[in-house]
Design a protein around this motif. Structure first.
Motif, short mmCIF file in Angstrom:
data_model
loop_
_atom_site.label_atom_id
_atom_site.label_comp_id
_atom_site.label_asym_id
_atom_site.label_seq_id
_atom_site.Cartn_x
_atom_site.Cartn_y
_atom_site.Cartn_z
N ILE A 135 0.82 -1.21 0.00
CA ILE A 135 0.00 0.00 0.00
C ILE A 135 0.85 1.26 0.00
O ILE A 135 0.56 2.21 -0.72
CB ILE A 135 -0.96 0.00 1.22
N VAL A 136 1.91 1.28 0.81
CA VAL A 136 2.77 2.45 0.92
C VAL A 136 3.68 2.49 -0.30
O VAL A 136 4.53 1.63 -0.48
CB VAL A 136 3.59 2.43 2.23
N THR A 137 3.48 3.50 -1.14
CA THR A 137 4.25 3.59 -2.38
C THR A 137 5.36 4.63 -2.33
O THR A 137 6.19 4.69 -3.23
CB THR A 137 3.30 3.92 -3.56
N GLU A 152 10.79 16.42 7.49
CA GLU A 152 11.33 17.65 6.89
C GLU A 152 11.03 17.77 5.40
O GLU A 152 11.13 18.85 4.82
CB GLU A 152 12.84 17.80 7.16
N ASP A 153 10.63 16.68 4.76
CA ASP A 153 10.25 16.70 3.35
C ASP A 153 8.74 16.54 3.17
O ASP A 153 8.26 16.08 2.12
CB ASP A 153 10.97 15.58 2.59
N ALA A 154 7.98 16.96 4.17
CA ALA A 154 6.52 16.81 4.12
C ALA A 154 5.92 17.52 2.90
O ALA A 154 4.98 17.02 2.29
CB ALA A 154 5.88 17.32 5.40
N ALA A 155 6.46 18.68 2.54
CA ALA A 155 5.94 19.40 1.37
C ALA A 155 6.12 18.56 0.11
O ALA A 155 5.23 18.50 -0.75
CB ALA A 155 6.64 20.74 1.23
N PHE A 158 3.44 15.79 0.14
CA PHE A 158 2.12 16.25 -0.29
C PHE A 158 2.10 16.47 -1.80
O PHE A 158 1.11 16.15 -2.47
CB PHE A 158 1.71 17.52 0.45
N ALA A 159 3.19 16.98 -2.36
CA ALA A 159 3.27 17.16 -3.81
C ALA A 159 3.22 15.81 -4.52
O ALA A 159 2.54 15.66 -5.54
CB ALA A 159 4.54 17.92 -4.18
N ALA A 160 3.91 14.82 -3.97
CA ALA A 160 3.91 13.48 -4.58
C ALA A 160 2.55 12.82 -4.50
O ALA A 160 2.18 12.02 -5.36
CB ALA A 160 4.96 12.61 -3.90
N LYS A 186 -0.36 5.27 -1.25
CA LYS A 186 -0.25 5.87 0.07
C LYS A 186 1.13 6.47 0.19
O LYS A 186 2.14 5.78 0.07
CB LYS A 186 -0.45 4.81 1.16
N VAL A 187 1.18 7.79 0.39
CA VAL A 187 2.43 8.49 0.63
C VAL A 187 2.53 8.69 2.14
O VAL A 187 1.64 9.28 2.76
CB VAL A 187 2.48 9.85 -0.11
#
Length: 99
Positions: free
Chosen positions: A67-69, A75-78, A81-83, A91-92
């Motif tokens: 499920i988790v792709t 620190e790379d949350a932005a 969200f973009a991905a 699931k990111v």
């Protein structure tokens, strides 16, 4: 939604939990009818839903690796969200290191 309809077993149920964007979503009604698929929406999870999900994961009935792709540190949350808008992502996950 199209992928869910393609993958669900005959007589299965698709639960719509989150909607990424407003606007129309094409649905193959011929497949919904022929495969006797139910589509149900829900607004939120309950405590029992979380308990059930954790139990399924702990028992190995659900393999989260499928499920988790993508995984990103906090620190790379932005970037995460973009991905997440990429339709190839299922699931990111954003991880948090700490105590």
């Amino acid at each position: 939604m199209a992928q869910a309809i393609d993958l669900v077993a005959k007589g299965g149920t698709i639960i719509v939990v989150g909607v990424g964007a407003a606007g129309p979503t094409p649905v193959r009604l011929d497949l919904v009818q022929d495969r006797e698929i139910r589509i149900e929406g829900t607004l939120m999870y309950t405590r029992e839903d979380y308990r059930t999900a954790l139990s399924l994961i702990a028992s190995g009935a659900v393999d989260t690796a499928e499920i988790v792709t993508a995984t990103y540190p906090l620190e790379d949350a932005a970037k995460a969200f973009a991905a997440s808008v990429d339709p190839e992502q299922v699931k990111v996950l954003v991880t948090v290191d700490g105590p």
